[in-house]
Design an enzyme around this catalytic site. Structure first.
Site, short mmCIF file in Angstrom:
data_model
loop_
_atom_site.label_atom_id
_atom_site.label_comp_id
_atom_site.label_asym_id
_atom_site.label_seq_id
_atom_site.Cartn_x
_atom_site.Cartn_y
_atom_site.Cartn_z
N TYR A 117 0.85 -1.20 0.00
CA TYR A 117 0.00 0.00 0.00
C TYR A 117 0.88 1.24 0.00
O TYR A 117 2.08 1.14 0.29
CB TYR A 117 -1.00 0.00 1.16
CG TYR A 117 -0.44 -0.14 2.56
CD1 TYR A 117 -0.21 0.97 3.35
CD2 TYR A 117 -0.16 -1.39 3.09
CE1 TYR A 117 0.29 0.85 4.64
CE2 TYR A 117 0.34 -1.53 4.38
CZ TYR A 117 0.56 -0.41 5.15
OH TYR A 117 1.05 -0.53 6.41
N HIS A 134 6.39 -0.55 0.78
CA HIS A 134 5.83 0.43 -0.16
C HIS A 134 6.55 0.40 -1.51
O HIS A 134 7.74 0.14 -1.58
CB HIS A 134 5.92 1.83 0.44
CG HIS A 134 5.31 1.91 1.80
ND1 HIS A 134 3.97 1.66 2.01
CD2 HIS A 134 5.84 2.18 3.02
CE1 HIS A 134 3.71 1.78 3.30
NE2 HIS A 134 4.83 2.09 3.94
#
Ligand code: C5P
Length: 248
Positions: free
Chosen positions: A176, A224
């Site tokens: 995410y 990430h």
């Protein structure tokens, strides 16, 4: 997020997987109810107006800020948004001293000045309980020792916004989006002119910070999609949508 704009069950189901939140939608909604009874998050950002240009500096925590001398340039913006453990004391020459908004979640929290707005990024149901404690009102005219932010200056990021950035801006790459990248996209909505500072990994590909020596040399960009995020910020700069001040 606000009382009027509460997440749908679909938003919740996506969001709860981010940190393997065990709570269900009912508990989540109950928790939100108590949040909205205690604090009144500022729900909407002001609409753009032709007679006003709000300039924002989004300051990431990259080690590339060290020695940059960007401080005065950052402070010259109407709004300065800092993130997580990003600090100014002792680093004013490179990062400035003004903070209008500070992005945080419980694990990255720092105590804020009473005039700084909190941009709260929740990642699990219990984060809201933390927010309730952290926003304890003044007691006997002094700030409660556990209080970290002014309860009248808070905004809570909507889970659907995280999903949108993950799916639309990053095409589902990585687990995410990072807090920094979410902040950059959010600033495109909040501001008329955006300058981005302090983004970019070091030469080993690690997200090192300007305020500390990197200990874990295998950290890379966490879960990430760091490279995707960097490329997107650079693309926005090349297309003259933002100003991106690179370092190193
Ligand atoms: O590491 P931390 O999450 O506190 O940093 C804030 C944000 O700054 C990150 O979420 C990331 O988007 C950005 N960052 C970066 N390059 C670094 C360190 C942080 O792009 N070296």
């Amino acid at each position: 997020m606000s009382l009027k704009h509460k997440p749908s069950e679909e938003d919740f189901n996506w969001w709860k997987l981010l940190q393997r939140d065990k709570q269900n939608f009912t508990v989540y909604n109950k928790t939100l109810e108590s949040v909205f009874q205690t604090i009144t998050p500022i729900a909407d950002v002001e609409e753009p107006r032709p007679d006003r240009c709000r300039s924002c500096a989004v300051v990431g925590n990259s080690g590339n800020l060290r020695g940059s001398h960007y401080g005065p340039m950052i402070d010259a913006h109407d709004i300065v948004i800092r993130i997580n453990r990003g600090r100014t004391k002792g680093y004013e020459t490179d990062v400035g001293s003004k903070t209008t908004y500070h992005v945080m979640y419980p694990e990255s929290a720092a105590r804020l000045e009473n005039t700084t707005s909190l941009l709260f990024f929740p990642f699990k149901t219990s984060d809201f309980l933390w927010l309730l404690k952290a926003s304890n009102p003044r007691q006997n005219g002094t700030r409660n020792s556990k209080m970290i932010a002014n309860k009248d200056l808070m905004m809570i990021l909507h889970p659907a916004f995280m999903k949108y950035v993950h799916e639309v801006w990053l095409r589902r790459k990585g687990a995410y989006p990072s807090t920094g990248f979410l902040t950059v996209v959010l600033s495109l909505l909040m501001c008329d002119e955006v300058s981005v500072f302090g983004f970019g990994a070091d030469s080993d590909g690690n997200w090192s910070h300007y305020f500390e020596i990197l200990r874990n040399k295998k950290i890379k960009t966490g879960g990430h999609p760091g490279q995707e995020e960097y490329k997107m910020i650079d693309k926005l700069h090349k297309r003259k949508k933002i100003y991106f001040f690179k370092g190193w």
